[in-house]
Design an enzyme around this catalytic site. Structure first.
Site, PDB file in Angstrom:
ATOM      1  N   ASP A 232      36.790  97.946   9.429  1.00  0.00           N
ATOM      2  CA  ASP A 232      36.682  99.306   9.943  1.00  0.00           C
ATOM      3  C   ASP A 232      35.215  99.759   9.938  1.00  0.00           C
ATOM      4  OD1 ASP A 232      38.103 101.846  10.652  1.00  0.00           O
ATOM      5  OD2 ASP A 232      37.117 102.562   8.824  1.00  0.00           O
ATOM      6  N   GLU A 269      35.176  96.355  14.008  1.00  0.00           N
ATOM      7  CA  GLU A 269      35.221  97.529  14.874  1.00  0.00           C
ATOM      8  C   GLU A 269      33.801  98.060  15.038  1.00  0.00           C
ATOM      9  OE1 GLU A 269      37.043 102.062  15.070  1.00  0.00           O
ATOM     10  OE2 GLU A 269      36.260 101.256  13.200  1.00  0.00           O
TER      11      GLU A 269
END
Ligand SMILES: [Ca+2]
Length: 521
Positions: A232, A269
């Site tokens: 993330d 990401e």
């Protein structure tokens, strides 16, 4: 009709010799895809499948749906965060070494992974290490005590530091937070957070924190047996003005994780255009292709297919120049975007077209849960993360009730059980294209060669490996289109696949609306 003919054949099988049975089995196309080049399915656990009737999706519920995923053709699963956390989405982790009790236990998760592996499905978990949650014991201790051993796990500055007075930053795609320095009552010090005050950033300049992060990674890989991580906020580990430190960090992290499992899979990401994503390829073997998801949606909505592959090839060539072995993690949508069905204004033909494009273009496609049954959803975020519909409400024992759906209810979405039985459903459309891809070397591994035609509504491209070369033609428009193939494509004269009644006469190919034809050399 075909089913009626199949039944007697099945009854005859026991009377066939072994040889005949082998021949029958051999007719079923075999998978050539090997994960991570196959399909990965993203699950928001809370919304997916509830096993114990408390209305919250959980690990045991997911375990009971592994056969559903296997049948769909899925080879990997990305699980959104499951660690203890006060929020519904769990991107603010309170304890990196445990599972939220609503979701189950570490043993439940081990069992889930074991069952997934039995079905040749890999498991990737969300790793949220840019920041912890403010309820994490580290942060609570650091906040209460400037001499805490965890104080330097976070980023602090004095209230008189001029940077705390800097004007609000520009709102980025992945964060609307303008105020990055957070005041602490009764203290002269402020802490840094990129995403908001409940998500204090971890301090990666501190070697102790880096070691702790490695320890977290090792725990999930070696004790729990996950196959990898979805990382993330991978571009925010260090502040915006230190991109090179971010790139280097992921090289470091990957090296440490490979010591535990040399095949560990990492997908990052980096929510940014390709030129910013590119340098992350040095450390991260797979990165989400945010550009392509948007480009497919735009092409489908505008019914213009001609420039899509030119752009995709440009991005791929650029990434390849940095890391020839990179994995292009393509997707239509994820848990942060409006669902594809809503993005195409609930037009079923267009939602299917978007899937046809994703599943025939190069990359390692990610599929967000529910897209395969045409779930709808628009932001705010909760409403793109609504409960999966397994069956009509009265019969649906697995349905989560974590939120009252605004978009995906029985009145707007046909549940999975009914779609499985309907050969024209979007579920079977996805399944058909996934199987087509999984059983074709060219569609799984082939490079992309854009084909320029006079018809702007057609997306045409060739994909080739040493063994197989296919010409893919998609008609993105609502009318029949006849394309005249140039002589250079004359060798593509064998039909491999069509999903509507496309016809071919010499070099003229007629493609019905919103449909696909694939020709082989
Ligand atoms: Ca439950």
């Amino acid at each position: 009709m075909k089913k009626q003919f199949l039944l007697p054949v099945l009854f005859l099988i026991p009377f066939f010799s072994g040889l005949h049975i082998e021949k029958l089995i051999a007719q079923k196309p075999t998978n050539v895809s090997a994960w991570p080049r196959g399909i990965t399915y993203e699950i928001f656990v809370l919304a997916f499948a509830d096993s114990d009737g408390d209305g919250k999706g959980d690990i045991k519920g997911m375990t009971s749906k592994l056969d559903y995923l296997k049948d769909l053709g899925v080879e990997g699963i990305w699980l959104m965060p499951m660690n203890p956390s006060p929020s519904y989405h769990k991107y603010d982790v309170s304890d990196y070494y445990n599972i939220h009790p609503d979701y189950g236990t570490l043993d439940d998760f081990k069992k889930f992974i074991e069952e997934a592996h039995k079905r040749n499905i890999k498991v990737v978990m969300d790793m949220v290490i840019n920041h912890s949650g403010s309820q994490n014991a580290w942060f609570k201790d650091a906040l209460a005590n400037p001499n805490s051993p965890y104080r330097e796990y976070y980023v602090w500055t004095h209230k008189d530091d001029p940077q705390t007075q800097a004007p609000g930053r520009i709102i980025a795609g992945d964060s609307g937070n303008r105020n990055r320095w957070n005041k602490v009552e009764g203290s002269d010090y402020l802490y840094y957070s990129y995403f908001g005050r409940n998500m204090p950033d971890l301090n990666f300049d501190n070697p102790k924190l880096r070691d702790e992060v490695f320890k977290i990674g090792r725990f999930w890989i070696s004790d729990i047996k996950v196959d990898g991580f979805r990382l993330d906020a991978a571009r925010h580990i260090f502040p915006d003005d230190r991109p090179k430190d971010n790139h280097r960090w992921w090289v470091y992290f990957r090296n440490e994780m490979q010591k535990v499992n040399k095949d560990v899979y990492l997908v990052g990401e980096v929510w940014a255009p390709a030129d910013i994503v590119g340098p992350y390829m040095e450390g991260l073997p797979a990165l989400f292709n945010f550009d392509m998801g948007g480009a497919i949606t735009k092409a489908v909505n505008s019914e213009r297919g001609d420039s899509l592959t030119i752009n995709h090839k440009k991005i791929r060539d650029f990434y390849k120049s940095i890391n020839p072995d990179y994995v292009d993690a393509t997707f239509l949508t994820n848990h942060d975007q409006n669902r594809i069905m809503s993005a195409v204004n609930n037009n079923m033909d267009k939602a299917k077209m978007a899937a046809s494009l994703l599943l025939t273009l190069p990359g390692s496609p990610y599929l967000y849960y529910g897209e395969e049954i045409g779930m709808q959803g628009r932001k705010p975020d909760q409403y793109i993360r609504e409960p999966f519909l397994w069956d009509v409400k009265a019969k649906d024992k697995s349905r989560s009730t974590w939120i009252v759906p605004r978009y995906s209810a029985d009145s707007s979405v046909v549940p999975a059980a009914q779609q499985i039985k309907d050969k024209n459903s979007i579920y079977n459309h996805y399944k058909t294209f996934i199987q087509l891809r999984n059983t074709s070397k060219a569609l799984t591994y082939g490079e992309l060669e854009p084909i320029s035609l006079d018809n702007k509504e057609v997306c045409a491209f060739v994909r080739s490996t040493n063994d197989e070369s296919v010409l893919v033609l998609h008609n993105l428009s609502q009318t029949d289109i006849t394309v005249n193939l140039p002589a250079t494509l004359g060798e593509y004269n064998k039909l491999m696949f069509k999903n509507r009644e496309a016809t071919m006469k010499n070099s003229a190919v007629m493609i019905p609306p919103y449909s696909t034809i694939i020709l082989r050399k």
